[in-house]
Design an enzyme around this catalytic site. Sequence first.
Site, PDB file in Angstrom:
ATOM      1  NE  ARG A 338      -3.690  -2.277   0.282  1.00 35.63           N
ATOM      2  CZ  ARG A 338      -4.725  -2.541   1.238  1.00 35.63           C
ATOM      3  NH1 ARG A 338      -5.120  -1.679   2.088  1.00 35.63           N
ATOM      4  NH2 ARG A 338      -5.416  -3.584   1.128  1.00 35.63           N
ATOM      5  CD  GLU A 340      -3.415   3.387   2.814  1.00 34.60           C
ATOM      6  OE1 GLU A 340      -4.480   3.967   3.019  1.00 34.60           O
ATOM      7  OE2 GLU A 340      -3.056   2.373   3.144  1.00 34.60           O
ATOM      8  CB  SER A 492     -11.905  -4.462   5.217  1.00 34.69           C
ATOM      9  OG  SER A 492     -12.997  -3.891   4.671  1.00 34.69           O
TER      10      SER A 492
END
Length: 566
Positions: A338, A340, A492
Amino acid sequence: MLALKVTYKEEIGEDFGPKKEVKKKGDANQVANPKNAEKAAKKAAAKAEKEAKKKANREAREKAEKEKAEKLSGKGGGDQYGNLPLLNSSKITSKVWSEIGSLSSSKSSSTVTIRGHLQSVRGFGKGVFAIVRSSLYTVQCVCFESPEIPKTMVEYISKLSNESIVDVSGVVTVPDSPVEKCTQKDVEIKVTAFHMVAPSAVLPFQMEDACRPDCDKQSDVGEYTGEEVESSDGLIRVGQETRLNYRWLDLRTPANQSIFRVNSFVGHFFRECLVEKGFVEIHTPKLLSGASEGGSDCFNVDYFGRPACLAMSPQLHKQMCCACSGFEKVFETGPVFRAENSNTRRHLCEFTGLDLELTIKEHYYEILDVFSDLFIHIFDGLNARCKNEIERVREQHPFEDLRYLRPTLRITYAEGCKLLREAGIEQGDYDDLSTENEKKLGDIVAEKYKTDFFFMDEYPLSVRPFYTMPNASNPKLSNSYDFFIRGQEILSGAQRIHDPVLLTERAIAHGIPLEGIKAYVDSFKHGALPHGGGGIGLERVVMLFLGLPNIRKSSYFPRDPKRLSP
């Protein structure tokens, strides 16, 4: 007259006048005195004898000093002590090795040989105490001067550097009182041989400092700056950044040894439970032509002149395997990337994903039942199999045992938002849940339901990925869910869209270029089974199960926006 003498010398090469006869030593015409000759011979012999003695004494002294120096440096100790040659697999001996963790009073009087790190060494009069560590276990080794133990052996051991690799042989004995500094408290080793296998250079920090218990409870959410924090009790503690700079040393601490054994068992119980339920383990590619989640937070790479990216999850391919390729129940353990720029205490740029996907017959609750069983199996397994490791972590990082219900507590997203509003916290039913509110909701649920583990479903459709199935009762909601430990998300997931027409519509609604997901959409055009699943972050599960303040403590070699080594 003088002028003639000068001329004579120039032509003849000698002075003018009569020649003097010079007698040489040993001349036959010279008569020696017998008494003088005898005296001279005795004097010469005495001098030679004296020189010979001085030479012999000098050589003996140099030899002794050399032997002492060699012994103190580890050479010359032979089978009893010293530095071992490089272990290059040149021979196999009949030596029997013992594990430090297996030593107990039941082995009293037996002879053992161990190998480990020299954790500490302390001289005491004519003896030396050494603590040797292997993985989680430590034992005290005692060596005192005696007819069998030379002084130089004691001196040799006392001069070894901490964290060197050593081999120790000796007799297991039971001390008069427990050795509180060691895990093997009821035994010690009376040393008969002590050798160094590999030396340690000067340490960047002392292991004793790296093992100190936390004196202040750190927050497990919020920004992580990497700044060193001073301890309130004034004792030296090693900061997180220093630990990560020398991660190979930091991982030696008992707490870290335990954390990553728990990490290993989480993966083990994950596989064990799913295999028993008929799942198949798969391995999907980590190089993709487009972002798997349809977002921009991916690492772009050059793939032979074509643009590519590192997989943000195995999402698309695990769906293909499960719903489109007939495997029906699949799982995978692998790296997830990721991009991020999140410098928080719970985010990493690379982590280990535990993913699963399965088909459903009627309702996505079938998936939630599997996840509930899975987590209970993992938690029960850790509590049963990792008792020692959990306690070793607790010694340095105090935490309360995780509470969980059977079956797992379920609340809807709307119910969660209502609990927050009742506590005076602003939260709309269709607004995304912030990290701060997630944490507060976890506290509320823990207080009301006496559990630290729960899941919440029916999230707003607008905050979920494009492939999430819309809710049949409310088009603003979705058949999706998140699982939480201590108020932080660790999973998730959702029921996925298996209809290619609806999938295309949702991709367009999210602004995702269709050419980048063409193969994914096409895979559902030839008959796809209804299905769903989810992705679990391994490091986050370990972090929260053990109540750790920072996800970097549960990642072997963390990768965050500011760290790419070691």
